[in-house]
Design an enzyme around this catalytic site. Structure first.
Site, PDB file in Angstrom:
ATOM      1  N   SER A   1      -5.522  11.293  -6.631  1.00 29.15           N
ATOM      2  CA  SER A   1      -5.886  11.348  -5.212  1.00 29.15           C
ATOM      3  C   SER A   1      -4.629  11.484  -4.364  1.00 29.15           C
ATOM      4  O   SER A   1      -4.601  12.230  -3.378  1.00 29.15           O
ATOM      5  CB  SER A   1      -6.627  10.071  -4.803  1.00 29.15           C
TER       6      SER A   1
ATOM      7  N   ASP B   1     -16.093   6.206  -5.575  1.00 28.47           N
ATOM      8  CA  ASP B   1     -16.178   5.087  -6.532  1.00 28.47           C
ATOM      9  C   ASP B   1     -17.632   5.116  -7.007  1.00 28.47           C
ATOM     10  O   ASP B   1     -18.293   6.171  -6.897  1.00 28.47           O
ATOM     11  CB  ASP B   1     -15.798   3.741  -5.847  1.00 28.47           C
TER      12      ASP B   1
ATOM     13  N   LYS C   1     -10.347  -0.644   0.212  1.00 30.28           N
ATOM     14  CA  LYS C   1     -11.609  -0.350  -0.476  1.00 30.28           C
ATOM     15  C   LYS C   1     -12.728  -0.454   0.538  1.00 30.28           C
ATOM     16  O   LYS C   1     -12.597  -1.178   1.527  1.00 30.28           O
ATOM     17  CB  LYS C   1     -11.827  -1.365  -1.600  1.00 30.28           C
TER      18      LYS C   1
HETATM   19  P1  NDP Z   1     -20.353   6.280 -11.287  1.00 30.55           P
HETATM   20  O1  NDP Z   1     -21.255   5.889 -10.183  1.00 30.55           O
HETATM   21  O2  NDP Z   1     -20.044   7.700 -11.519  1.00 30.55           O
HETATM   22  O3  NDP Z   1     -20.894   5.673 -12.672  1.00 30.55           O
HETATM   23  C1  NDP Z   1     -21.081   4.316 -12.845  1.00 30.55           C
HETATM   24  C2  NDP Z   1     -21.717   4.086 -14.193  1.00 30.55           C
HETATM   25  O4  NDP Z   1     -21.757   2.687 -14.452  1.00 30.55           O
HETATM   26  C3  NDP Z   1     -23.141   4.565 -14.281  1.00 30.55           C
HETATM   27  O5  NDP Z   1     -23.444   4.945 -15.596  1.00 30.55           O
HETATM   28  C4  NDP Z   1     -23.923   3.319 -13.867  1.00 30.55           C
HETATM   29  O6  NDP Z   1     -25.255   3.284 -14.360  1.00 30.55           O
HETATM   30  C5  NDP Z   1     -23.114   2.231 -14.519  1.00 30.55           C
HETATM   31  N1  NDP Z   1     -23.257   0.999 -13.738  1.00 30.55           N
HETATM   32  C6  NDP Z   1     -22.963   0.816 -12.419  1.00 30.55           C
HETATM   33  N2  NDP Z   1     -23.264  -0.428 -12.039  1.00 30.55           N
HETATM   34  C7  NDP Z   1     -23.737  -1.044 -13.137  1.00 30.55           C
HETATM   35  C8  NDP Z   1     -24.206  -2.342 -13.394  1.00 30.55           C
HETATM   36  N3  NDP Z   1     -24.254  -3.271 -12.420  1.00 30.55           N
HETATM   37  N4  NDP Z   1     -24.596  -2.640 -14.661  1.00 30.55           N
HETATM   38  C9  NDP Z   1     -24.546  -1.708 -15.641  1.00 30.55           C
HETATM   39  N5  NDP Z   1     -24.117  -0.451 -15.452  1.00 30.55           N
HETATM   40  C10 NDP Z   1     -23.733  -0.134 -14.225  1.00 30.55           C
HETATM   41  O7  NDP Z   1     -19.014   5.433 -11.051  1.00 30.55           O
HETATM   42  P2  NDP Z   1     -17.558   5.689 -11.640  1.00 30.55           P
HETATM   43  O8  NDP Z   1     -17.641   6.236 -13.006  1.00 30.55           O
HETATM   44  O9  NDP Z   1     -16.781   6.397 -10.607  1.00 30.55           O
HETATM   45  O10 NDP Z   1     -16.989   4.194 -11.673  1.00 30.55           O
HETATM   46  C11 NDP Z   1     -17.115   3.346 -12.818  1.00 30.55           C
HETATM   47  C12 NDP Z   1     -16.099   2.224 -12.734  1.00 30.55           C
HETATM   48  O11 NDP Z   1     -14.771   2.806 -12.700  1.00 30.55           O
HETATM   49  C13 NDP Z   1     -16.168   1.324 -11.494  1.00 30.55           C
HETATM   50  O12 NDP Z   1     -15.770   0.013 -11.852  1.00 30.55           O
HETATM   51  C14 NDP Z   1     -15.122   1.928 -10.570  1.00 30.55           C
HETATM   52  O13 NDP Z   1     -14.647   0.990  -9.630  1.00 30.55           O
HETATM   53  C15 NDP Z   1     -14.056   2.303 -11.582  1.00 30.55           C
HETATM   54  N6  NDP Z   1     -13.089   3.300 -11.123  1.00 30.55           N
HETATM   55  C16 NDP Z   1     -13.501   4.547 -10.731  1.00 30.55           C
HETATM   56  C17 NDP Z   1     -12.577   5.486 -10.322  1.00 30.55           C
HETATM   57  C18 NDP Z   1     -12.966   6.876  -9.973  1.00 30.55           C
HETATM   58  O14 NDP Z   1     -12.056   7.697  -9.785  1.00 30.55           O
HETATM   59  N7  NDP Z   1     -14.234   7.223  -9.915  1.00 30.55           N
HETATM   60  C19 NDP Z   1     -11.138   5.151 -10.232  1.00 30.55           C
HETATM   61  C20 NDP Z   1     -10.811   3.851 -10.754  1.00 30.55           C
HETATM   62  C21 NDP Z   1     -11.770   2.962 -11.161  1.00 30.55           C
HETATM   63  P3  NDP Z   1     -26.492   3.578 -13.342  1.00 30.55           P
HETATM   64  O15 NDP Z   1     -26.453   5.048 -13.114  1.00 30.55           O
HETATM   65  O16 NDP Z   1     -27.675   3.092 -14.091  1.00 30.55           O
HETATM   66  O17 NDP Z   1     -26.208   2.773 -12.098  1.00 30.55           O
END
Ligand code: NDP
Length: 444
Positions: free
Chosen positions: A376, A166, A126
């Protein structure tokens, strides 16, 4: 003292302040106790757990770049290469102000078991930076990504370490990083996944984590005599994972009524209009509250509180520790029957224990969100073969992988006498393969 407790104590002492890493190690080791106790003498002699909790390598570097006012900015960059026993390091890059070494170590550690569970030949890693892409111009994001990749490129490669997206890293960032990698190395190789379709990306990669989450949820519900159709679903986040979990849940006949971002959440009793969310989030890069400007019957609430909305199924898809014990109790009181984690470690340990003790079906992130990294790995296969599979072909493979992950987690739990405990099941199934490969490869 048991071997597990001894190693956990060492982790806390030797990695001060890295609370999310401690939390992840504790959750995994506790649920592996049954397996470890049965092999304690051998594992202890081999230093197996000590090796498992220590990353093979951590690269930490400076990322200088110039903003639109001509001001030099400096961020911290990291790559945690956690474990390569079963394949090249694989895992996303996170760009968020909260990123630090401890958070990336927790994510890398989880990734090792998740990647093992997919059945594909990928190790765990990571990386990321405390850079905040929010509010930055495209040029600033490009300047950051190019500087970040200038350093990272020395340590990655198609057969060595293959990062992906991510939080904060989507198609735009992957594109900028890929361009810089190619320019520096002269190699046109599958060194990153989540690439655009015109330069080696795979169909379904964008949708994969969200779709995979709903595929495995559907499997868990069916196996427990329930179904997706007609269920009311609350999903946190409104990023990549949340959007495509919403899409697949709707396709399977469920009604998604809420989404959020870090500012607040929306509730639409008539069901979320996903085209509008995609327009706001993917095209305009706006905030989730903009939704109510166009859907006046929906309600926006500032701050946290999304888990107070009554639902049958809760899918936390934003970030770590976003759902605590109080939230879990509220979900239960409102009749929630299942929780599946799109995000990594979104439920606190207390919330997880509450689900297990109170009959809420629970699929942990390690299994539930593995569809992203699995696809992936399918992108890596297509790159190596210089082929592009069709959408349906990749989607079918993803679906099969999620069904298999469900079966592995369910059967490992059953084998160890904890039927229905998918936390233990997923950890055990992931652990067994990694340990087998580590043992075969000697003391490395
Ligand atoms: P994105 O950046 O696309 O979206 C993240 C979302 O979560 C946004 O709506 C963001 O809001 C919100 N968010 C992020 N940080 C916080 C916080 N501290 N408090 C509240 N809301 C928050 O990320 P992903 O959708 O890719 O990832 C989301 C989760 O899924 C993560 O935990 C990631 O590790 C996990 N994940 C993702 C994968 C992928 O393929 N993308 C694969 C496996 C797991 P805002 O815009 O306001 O920051």
């Amino acid at each position: 003292m048991s071997y597990v407790d001894e190693v956990y104590d060492k982790v806390v002492k030797q990695n001060p302040g890295e609370v999310e890493f401690h939390q992840a190690v504790k959750e995994v080791l506790d649920s592996l106790k049954l397996v470890i106790d049965a092999n304690e003498e051998n594992y202890r002699k081999m230093g197996l757990l000590e090796r498992l909790v220590e990353p093979e390598r951590i690269i930490s570097f400076r990322v200088p770049w110039v903003d639109d006012h001509g001001q030099v900015q400096v961020n911290k960059g990291f790559r945690v290469q956690f474990n390569s026993a079963i394949g090249p390091y694989k895992g996303g890059l996170r760009l968020h102000p909260s990123v630090n070494q401890g958070i990336l170590k927790f994510l890398g550690f989880e990734q090792v078991f998740k990647n093992s569970l997919t059945g594909l030949p990928i190790g765990g890693g990571k990386g990321g930076s405390n850079f905040d892409p929010k509010g930055k111009s495209d040029r600033e994001v490009m300047a950051f990504c190019q500087s970040f990749m200038t350093e990272l490129s020395k340590y990655i490669g198609a057969d060595q370490d293959v990062p992906a997206g991510d939080i904060g890293v989507g198609a735009r960032e992957i594109g900028f990083m890929y361009g810089q990698y190619k320019r520096l190395t002269g190699l046109y190789e599958g060194v990153l996944t989540g690439k655009g379709l015109t330069y080696g990306g795979s169909l379904v990669r964008t949708q994969a984590t969200g779709y995979g989450l709903v595929y495995i949820l559907d499997e868990m519900l069916k196996d427990n005599g329930k179904e997706m159709a007609g269920k009311t679903v609350v999903i946190s986040g409104s990023g990549n994972v949340a959007i495509y979990a919403t899409e697949k849940a709707q396709q399977l006949g469920a009604k998604v009524v809420a989404l959020s971002d870090s500012s607040g959440y929306i509730y639409d009793k008539d069901g979320i209009k996903l085209d509008l969310v995609k327009e706001i989030k993917e095209v305009r890069r706006g905030r989730i509250k903009d939704y109510v400007d166009e859907v006046p019957t929906a309600v926006y609430t500032e701050g946290t509180g999304i888990w107070s909305i009554p639902c049958d199924v809760a899918l936390p898809c934003a970030t770590q520790n976003e759902l605590n014990l109080e939230d879990a109790k509220t979900l239960k009181a409102n009749g929630c029957l299942a929780v599946a984690e799109g995000a990594n470690m979104p439920s606190t340990r207390e919330a997880t224990d509450f689900y297990l003790e109170n009959g809420i079906l629970f699929m942990p992130g390690k299994a539930a969100n593995a569809g992203g990294v699995a696809t992936s790995a399918l992108e890596m296969s297509q790159n190596s073969q210089r082929l592009s599979w069709t959408f349906d072909e990749v989607d079918e493979r993803l679906h099969n992988i999620m069904v298999q992950i469900y079966e592995k987690a369910a059967s490992a739990a059953e084998r160890y006498g904890v039927k229905g405990n998918y936390v233990a099941g997923a950890n055990i199934a992931g652990f067994e393969k990694v340990v087998d490969a580590m043992t075969a490869q000697g003391i490395v």
